[in-house]
Design a protein around this motif. Sequence first.
Motif, mmCIF file in Angstrom:
data_model
loop_
_atom_site.group_PDB
_atom_site.id
_atom_site.type_symbol
_atom_site.label_atom_id
_atom_site.label_comp_id
_atom_site.label_asym_id
_atom_site.label_seq_id
_atom_site.Cartn_x
_atom_site.Cartn_y
_atom_site.Cartn_z
ATOM 1 N N GLY B 161 0.813 -1.213 0.000
ATOM 2 C CA GLY B 161 0.000 0.000 0.000
ATOM 3 C C GLY B 161 0.846 1.262 0.000
ATOM 4 O O GLY B 161 0.529 2.243 -0.665
ATOM 5 N N LEU B 162 1.939 1.226 0.737
ATOM 6 C CA LEU B 162 2.836 2.390 0.790
ATOM 7 C C LEU B 162 3.495 2.637 -0.560
ATOM 8 O O LEU B 162 3.931 3.749 -0.863
ATOM 9 N N ARG B 164 1.848 1.885 -3.461
ATOM 10 C CA ARG B 164 0.769 2.253 -4.379
ATOM 11 C C ARG B 164 0.197 3.619 -3.993
ATOM 12 O O ARG B 164 -0.937 3.731 -3.572
ATOM 13 N N THR B 165 0.991 4.633 -4.148
ATOM 14 C CA THR B 165 0.553 5.981 -3.768
ATOM 15 C C THR B 165 0.213 6.785 -5.018
ATOM 16 O O THR B 165 -0.193 6.228 -6.024
ATOM 17 N N TYR B 168 1.421 5.812 -8.587
ATOM 18 C CA TYR B 168 0.719 4.660 -9.131
ATOM 19 C C TYR B 168 -0.699 5.030 -9.567
ATOM 20 O O TYR B 168 -1.149 4.669 -10.655
#
Lengths: 201, 201
Positions: B161-162, B164-165, B168
């Motif tokens: 998740g970190l 996919r900021t 992305y």
Amino acid sequence: MVSIEDSESPKRRAILNAATELFTARGYGAVSMDAIAREADVSKATLYAHFESKDRLFATIVQSACQEHITPTGELADDAALDVEASLRAIGGRILRFFLRDRTMAIYRLVMAESARFPELGNAFYQGGPANGRRMLAAWLTRQPGLVVPDVAIAAEQFFGLLRTDLYLRASVGLTPVPDEAAIDAVVDAAVQTFLRAYRL
Amino acid sequence: MVSIEDSESPKRRAILNAATELFTARGYGAVSMDAIAREADVSKATLYAHFESKDRLFATIVQSACQEHITPTGELADDAALDVEASLRAIGGRILRFFLRDRTMAIYRLVMAESARFPELGNAFYQGGPANGRRMLAAWLTRQPGLVVPDVAIAAEQFFGLLRTDLYLRASVGLTPVPDEAAIDAVVDAAVQTFLRAYRL
DNA sequence: GTCTATAGAAGGATAGAC
DNA sequence: GTCTATCCTTCTATAGAC
């Protein structure tokens, strides 16, 4: 404040509603102008009197959906009764639930799927949603005395990223389309804990 | 180990290649069977001799694309020459670059867009990609002595998740389709720093 | 603006010869 | 298995009456 939109015709409104419904539910390719006309209870000729083509109708709808669909971080007041952790939990819960809503998912789906053919949608989506949400959360973060955040823009992105984990990913591809509340809260709790361990004073 | 796939006809292979190319580039609705036949240099009748319908051809292609498209975390060796931070940076760089690849994006786009009409795709995607990647990273995390991770599955999700900021997200809707290396590295660095502040011993 | 009716093109799928 | 030729449906878009 009276919008000029008030003077728009009811038929036009019906067309927009029907098309929004259908496009968000089934995507661009799977929806015909016939289907939209039928759903709006209007003839196809009327449809074309209001919108010059299927492309423009689609683009119009998705763009306005993007604008109406702001990430719910606008009202990030500084609640003196809550500490940072409780505040973040409340904010995170609102945001993740917003991410998981059918409508939100549908818009992201549409933009992602059609941004190659409709390049203007990417920007409309990003500006209306993520960019705005990030800005709001970043501003809120700067006002929190208990945090040490070298770059609030990055930290804000990361908080969103910590919320967009497996639960979100699974929902986005049709698995667990209706996550239960406990699962949502668990993701929010984990995100807040990790975020605070990284950024708490 | 000789696969029975070796005996498949060249025409069938040509069809699969052409269809994969077209579907991933333009999506399900925007690709016709005529176009696939033309691209594969094959008649439409031949196409239907190998695949009973457009639906099944599409589902076959996307499912096999999902299987071939494992998140590159399989080879997560424990490199004694690297400390946790350097290792995470290397892993994160590989993963984010994988996320940003055209093919990876295209598959996610397809599955997301069509999982409502092809429910089996959601599972094929999730199992082939995210579930596997998370499992691998979680296993790696348990072997790192320098970390304190209460729940490695959650931590692994969070690391993804970190990554996919915003970068992305923007790429996924067609903005900045080719991010520069420096921007990618900046995201990876920020992710590793935040992750380690939260989970380092 | 709104309708009915239809043009004109393209799509998925198949028949029949080889 | 592979081709050419074609069927039938559906689609976008428009003509013409009101």
